[in-house]
Design a protein around this motif. Sequence first.
Motif, PDB file in Angstrom:
ATOM      1  N   ILE A 255       0.835  -1.198   0.000  1.00 31.46           N
ATOM      2  CA  ILE A 255       0.000   0.000   0.000  1.00 31.46           C
ATOM      3  C   ILE A 255       0.871   1.248   0.000  1.00 31.46           C
ATOM      4  O   ILE A 255       2.084   1.195   0.200  1.00 31.46           O
ATOM      5  CB  ILE A 255      -0.953   0.003   1.216  1.00 31.46           C
ATOM      6  N   THR A 256       0.230   2.374  -0.223  1.00 35.15           N
ATOM      7  CA  THR A 256       0.947   3.639  -0.300  1.00 35.15           C
ATOM      8  C   THR A 256       1.252   4.187   1.082  1.00 35.15           C
ATOM      9  O   THR A 256       0.683   3.757   2.080  1.00 35.15           O
ATOM     10  CB  THR A 256       0.124   4.674  -1.080  1.00 35.15           C
ATOM     11  N   GLY A 257       2.142   5.140   1.121  1.00 34.99           N
ATOM     12  CA  GLY A 257       2.491   5.804   2.372  1.00 34.99           C
ATOM     13  C   GLY A 257       3.678   6.713   2.157  1.00 34.99           C
ATOM     14  O   GLY A 257       4.586   6.401   1.366  1.00 34.99           O
ATOM     15  N   THR A 258       3.673   7.852   2.834  1.00 33.18           N
ATOM     16  CA  THR A 258       4.787   8.790   2.698  1.00 33.18           C
ATOM     17  C   THR A 258       6.087   8.139   3.132  1.00 33.18           C
ATOM     18  O   THR A 258       6.168   7.541   4.203  1.00 33.18           O
ATOM     19  CB  THR A 258       4.522  10.046   3.547  1.00 33.18           C
ATOM     20  N   GLY A 259       7.066   8.221   2.280  1.00 29.76           N
ATOM     21  CA  GLY A 259       8.368   7.652   2.588  1.00 29.76           C
ATOM     22  C   GLY A 259       8.457   6.165   2.412  1.00 29.76           C
ATOM     23  O   GLY A 259       9.420   5.542   2.876  1.00 29.76           O
ATOM     24  N   THR A 260       7.484   5.574   1.744  1.00 26.43           N
ATOM     25  CA  THR A 260       7.491   4.127   1.537  1.00 26.43           C
ATOM     26  C   THR A 260       7.748   3.796   0.074  1.00 26.43           C
ATOM     27  O   THR A 260       7.716   4.675  -0.798  1.00 26.43           O
ATOM     28  CB  THR A 260       6.153   3.495   1.966  1.00 26.43           C
ATOM     29  N   ALA A 261       7.971   2.523  -0.208  1.00 21.39           N
ATOM     30  CA  ALA A 261       8.371   2.092  -1.542  1.00 21.39           C
ATOM     31  C   ALA A 261       7.331   2.430  -2.608  1.00 21.39           C
ATOM     32  O   ALA A 261       7.683   2.785  -3.734  1.00 21.39           O
ATOM     33  CB  ALA A 261       8.651   0.594  -1.534  1.00 21.39           C
ATOM     34  N   LEU A 262       6.048   2.318  -2.281  1.00 19.35           N
ATOM     35  CA  LEU A 262       5.015   2.603  -3.272  1.00 19.35           C
ATOM     36  C   LEU A 262       4.655   4.088  -3.315  1.00 19.35           C
ATOM     37  O   LEU A 262       3.989   4.548  -4.248  1.00 19.35           O
ATOM     38  CB  LEU A 262       3.764   1.761  -2.995  1.00 19.35           C
ATOM     39  N   GLY A 263       5.103   4.835  -2.324  1.00 17.91           N
ATOM     40  CA  GLY A 263       4.850   6.269  -2.296  1.00 17.91           C
ATOM     41  C   GLY A 263       3.382   6.590  -2.380  1.00 17.91           C
ATOM     42  O   GLY A 263       2.576   6.103  -1.586  1.00 17.91           O
ATOM     43  N   SER A 264       2.988   7.399  -3.371  1.00 20.48           N
ATOM     44  CA  SER A 264       1.583   7.761  -3.555  1.00 20.48           C
ATOM     45  C   SER A 264       0.926   6.943  -4.645  1.00 20.48           C
ATOM     46  O   SER A 264      -0.198   7.230  -5.053  1.00 20.48           O
ATOM     47  CB  SER A 264       1.473   9.257  -3.893  1.00 20.48           C
ATOM     48  N   GLY A 265       1.621   5.928  -5.138  1.00 24.46           N
ATOM     49  CA  GLY A 265       1.055   5.079  -6.173  1.00 24.46           C
ATOM     50  C   GLY A 265       2.027   4.892  -7.317  1.00 24.46           C
ATOM     51  O   GLY A 265       3.048   5.580  -7.416  1.00 24.46           O
ATOM     52  N   SER A 266       1.719   3.955  -8.198  1.00 23.81           N
ATOM     53  CA  SER A 266       2.633   3.655  -9.299  1.00 23.81           C
ATOM     54  C   SER A 266       1.867   3.161 -10.511  1.00 23.81           C
ATOM     55  O   SER A 266       0.828   2.505 -10.392  1.00 23.81           O
ATOM     56  CB  SER A 266       3.648   2.590  -8.869  1.00 23.81           C
ATOM     57  N   ALA A 267       2.429   3.478 -11.675  1.00 22.41           N
ATOM     58  CA  ALA A 267       1.942   2.881 -12.910  1.00 22.41           C
ATOM     59  C   ALA A 267       2.433   1.435 -12.978  1.00 22.41           C
ATOM     60  O   ALA A 267       3.401   1.055 -12.310  1.00 22.41           O
ATOM     61  CB  ALA A 267       2.442   3.668 -14.108  1.00 22.41           C
ATOM     62  N   VAL A 268       1.761   0.644 -13.798  1.00 27.11           N
ATOM     63  CA  VAL A 268       2.139  -0.756 -13.976  1.00 27.11           C
ATOM     64  C   VAL A 268       2.387  -1.002 -15.456  1.00 27.11           C
ATOM     65  O   VAL A 268       1.488  -0.789 -16.285  1.00 27.11           O
ATOM     66  CB  VAL A 268       1.051  -1.708 -13.440  1.00 27.11           C
ATOM     67  N   ALA A 269       3.592  -1.404 -15.782  1.00 28.86           N
ATOM     68  CA  ALA A 269       3.953  -1.662 -17.177  1.00 28.86           C
ATOM     69  C   ALA A 269       3.108  -2.790 -17.751  1.00 28.86           C
ATOM     70  O   ALA A 269       2.863  -3.806 -17.091  1.00 28.86           O
ATOM     71  CB  ALA A 269       5.444  -2.028 -17.269  1.00 28.86           C
ATOM     72  N   GLY A 270       2.619  -2.575 -18.957  1.00 27.43           N
ATOM     73  CA  GLY A 270       1.835  -3.599 -19.625  1.00 27.43           C
ATOM     74  C   GLY A 270       0.373  -3.611 -19.237  1.00 27.43           C
ATOM     75  O   GLY A 270      -0.397  -4.428 -19.744  1.00 27.43           O
ATOM     76  N   SER A 271      -0.019  -2.704 -18.342  1.00 24.74           N
ATOM     77  CA  SER A 271      -1.422  -2.677 -17.923  1.00 24.74           C
ATOM     78  C   SER A 271      -2.307  -1.991 -18.943  1.00 24.74           C
ATOM     79  O   SER A 271      -3.529  -2.119 -18.900  1.00 24.74           O
ATOM     80  CB  SER A 271      -1.556  -1.959 -16.576  1.00 24.74           C
ATOM     81  N   GLY A 272      -1.662  -1.228 -19.865  1.00 25.01           N
ATOM     82  CA  GLY A 272      -2.436  -0.458 -20.823  1.00 25.01           C
ATOM     83  C   GLY A 272      -3.156   0.691 -20.168  1.00 25.01           C
ATOM     84  O   GLY A 272      -4.185   1.161 -20.674  1.00 25.01           O
ATOM     85  N   ASP A 273      -2.646   1.132 -19.031  1.00 23.66           N
ATOM     86  CA  ASP A 273      -3.335   2.127 -18.217  1.00 23.66           C
ATOM     87  C   ASP A 273      -2.291   3.027 -17.565  1.00 23.66           C
ATOM     88  O   ASP A 273      -1.301   2.552 -17.016  1.00 23.66           O
ATOM     89  CB  ASP A 273      -4.147   1.416 -17.136  1.00 23.66           C
ATOM     90  N   ALA A 274      -2.505   4.330 -17.652  1.00 28.06           N
ATOM     91  CA  ALA A 274      -1.563   5.273 -17.038  1.00 28.06           C
ATOM     92  C   ALA A 274      -1.921   5.606 -15.603  1.00 28.06           C
ATOM     93  O   ALA A 274      -1.307   6.478 -14.988  1.00 28.06           O
ATOM     94  CB  ALA A 274      -1.524   6.565 -17.862  1.00 28.06           C
ATOM     95  N   VAL A 275      -2.893   4.900 -15.043  1.00 23.73           N
ATOM     96  CA  VAL A 275      -3.345   5.157 -13.673  1.00 23.73           C
ATOM     97  C   VAL A 275      -2.232   4.846 -12.683  1.00 23.73           C
ATOM     98  O   VAL A 275      -1.482   3.881 -12.836  1.00 23.73           O
ATOM     99  CB  VAL A 275      -4.596   4.311 -13.357  1.00 23.73           C
ATOM    100  N   LYS A 276      -2.138   5.668 -11.641  1.00 22.49           N
ATOM    101  CA  LYS A 276      -1.230   5.377 -10.535  1.00 22.49           C
ATOM    102  C   LYS A 276      -1.976   4.489  -9.541  1.00 22.49           C
ATOM    103  O   LYS A 276      -2.876   4.945  -8.823  1.00 22.49           O
ATOM    104  CB  LYS A 276      -0.803   6.678  -9.851  1.00 22.49           C
ATOM    105  N   PHE A 277      -1.631   3.219  -9.517  1.00 22.33           N
ATOM    106  CA  PHE A 277      -2.320   2.269  -8.666  1.00 22.33           C
ATOM    107  C   PHE A 277      -1.817   2.387  -7.232  1.00 22.33           C
ATOM    108  O   PHE A 277      -0.599   2.456  -6.985  1.00 22.33           O
ATOM    109  CB  PHE A 277      -2.137   0.848  -9.199  1.00 22.33           C
TER     110      PHE A 277
END
Length: 936
Positions: A255-277
Amino acid sequence: MKLKPLARCLVVVGLGAHAAAWAQEAQKIERVEITGSSIKRLKDEGALPVQVITDKELARKGITSAEQMLRQLGVNGTGADNATSNNNVFGAETDRLTGGTANANLRGLGPGSTLVLLNGRRVSTSGMSGGAVDLNSIPMAAIQRVEILKDGASAIYGTDAVGGVINFILKRDYQGASVSLDYSTPFESGGGQQRKASITGGWGSLERDGYNMMVSLSLTDNSILRGSDRDWASGFNPALGLSPNSSSSPFANIITGTGTALGSGSAVAGSGDAVKFTRINLLSLQGACDQVTNGVQFQPGLWTPASASAATKAANYASGRYLCNTDYGSQFMLAAPRKAENLVARSTFRVNENTEAFLEITASRNRVKAELTPAQFSTSASTGTLYPVNGPYYLNLKNYGVTDFDPTKPIAYRWRAQDFGNRVIENVDENSRLLAGLEGDIGAYSYKLGASIAGAKGYSNLIDGYVYTAPLVSALSQGLINPFVAPGQTQSKAAMDLIESMKARGRLQGGETTLQQLDGSISGDLFRLPAGMVQFATGVDLRHETYEFAPNADGFNCISTLGTGARDVLLCPGNTAVPKVSRNIGAVYGELAVPVIKNLDLQLALRHDQYSKIGGTTNPKVGFRWQPAQMVLFRGSYNTGFKAPSFQQLSPNTAPRDYTGTWSDPVRCPTDPTQCSIIGLDYTDSGNPNLKPEKSKQGTLGVVVSPFADFNAFADYWRVDLDQRIRKLTVTDVLNNYALFPNRVQRDANGNATLVEAGWINAADSTTRGIDWGMSYQFKHSTGTWLANLTGTHMLQAKERAFYGQPLLDYVGKFSTRTLYLRDKLNADLTWSRDVWSATLSTVYKSGYTDQDMSAKGVLPATANTRVASYTTFDLFGTYSGFKNTTLTVGIRNLLDRAPPFTHHDVDDVAGAGWDPRVADPYGRTLAVSMKYDFK
């Protein structure tokens, strides 16, 4: 205790009538007391709507417990009054103190509105909640018959009798000894076995020896049945609108969190979607959520209302597309494991020709283990529980196409900790009663005197699955436990040993109730009218009740987050303390049976109850019985009633709870967008010291016909109107009706909502009405004797509202969170007997209902069925008594192996994923064997 003038008059009238006729001598006639009246009368005179069930009827249908008996009766509500339905920590109306108990719920008005008697006198309510009698405490092995009064009886018995009365009557003058063994097991593999052994002995004849003594002991041992034992017990069926709504998974979601690996979200390569999951699970990226035990793919579409804004829909998609979840349906407990012991001993002595003295002791212990799904929690920087970068199980999602994942930072995750095991709580309820009394005749009058001391202790023990948070936080911060156990792999032995070492076990909480009662009554003939003799009864009832509740007996501090206190335990349930409280009740009552004209009788009753801390209430009852011809009888009644609030409802406890829904603050949202979607608001379920008794007006009107020998049929219309109904004001009630309850929302210095005060109130009114009906026919044939019975309840209306200002809504045939008001319930049986053989085929039918409306929570797919199907089961039992002193009964329950009807209701509101334990039997086709041996 002061009594009102009306109450004093009742005593004077009753005693005066007794004195005026004291010298009258009447021929001694065997008279009996019928449930619902204090007047002893000839057995065939009564015409109350009373259903009598004998021990022989129960045996031939394979019924071995009071709960089994009541679940088959139409008059008993379809409510959450069993150990499975009460096995829930969710739901705004969930009572965390009723775990392990089984309660009666006549008319669906709640367990506290059904009065349960043993031999016509009260027993103590459950030690934990103090609100209702636990049916598991009833010594069924020594019961001769059960009388169920399907009418209000506050004018006779006082509080709790709004819905009706269930009177369990013990065997009388029993001689000899018997041993019985009962065993049942489902045909389908898994758990669910039930075992019971009973021994009953009696000696001495009242008529011959002047005394009789009886002792009965029974032992019960039932095995657990789990969702994993049944294919239909799944919480994941998205095509029909059912999918889990939690955000945890056996393989943790990052899950997201300040100062964490996922931060505020991320795109996923190959998803065909620019959404920050914003929540991503490796297994979901691989389409493999179901490759771990109980893992399923989250379905964001099912949990996004059609009316939601575009922003909300986008946010739900971003947080849900790559989210794994847990199918908690297969983890749920379908039937509870139970061990119980019941003891009853009764001694009766004939003092003289007209007087009997008796001493009665009952004791029971009931132990039921409740199982909940494994704990779920989220890690965070604030609790110091992020998975460290240098941890041995660090999962780098950047290697799997999560482009914005930063492997130089710790991981925040949400995890369903299956390796900790199911959360298991043992609920123990111990009951005892010592009763002494005199009964007899003085001249033409009958009297009863009784003194009793009863008590119940209830407590809960943490058995498994609960952990101290301090060592858990330490282990998580060091990454010693693997939240990302891949399919086919397991935790290391060191990790499992560490998990075992941090488990919390011991006494969580406990309560105790006591009841001291002194009662006396006298009844008999008063004077003669042209149509017959007027009979009377008058009496007094004095009670002293106490209750206390002590949480955290072993010092546990139940919390909902990852704390570091030495005794903090994650997610254990509990209520705050109730110091010992007590109240005195004094009551006087009078009753008349008046023959108006030939074949027309009236019953007139009046009772006044005075509570030391609540006040007084006076309730009348008027009933009639008219038999214009031998083949037809009309009957009816009108009465008022009341239900006093329980000690728990009166106590100002402040047990903290966590509201998991989303709320838009109407005060702060217009100026602060952060207050437009508040999640995780704290609330309390508090008692209310200012509660008043619930009031009722009710009546019945019925007819009984017997057009030919050995056949009779009846139909009784009934109605119960309640006012000032004692109801739990839920957190949802407060938040959705903020304009009515602004003072129940606490705010901080900035005006932001911090706490919601829910709890018990005297709410608005309700109207419940329906028709009880039935027929029976017995005939003899060359093939044997046949007996057919058919009884049912047809609900006409069940209108209620939470508080004034809302419209009255009819819940008949519709989903509700506590009691289902099914349109029709019926049971039928056909019994054949000949010589040493007999057989009974019985059926129970429960009509379908509209399933929960999920439009406010999500969108049902077009393939979903919005109506829960009806439910019909058949049982077949045969009995052979040809062996010397032995009776053998063999049967099959649920002969056609009917699975529970499917329902997509939210499990956070009502226990049971994909099924409803209020309606259905989870065992399936079951073999049942019973053997009884009589020593002669």
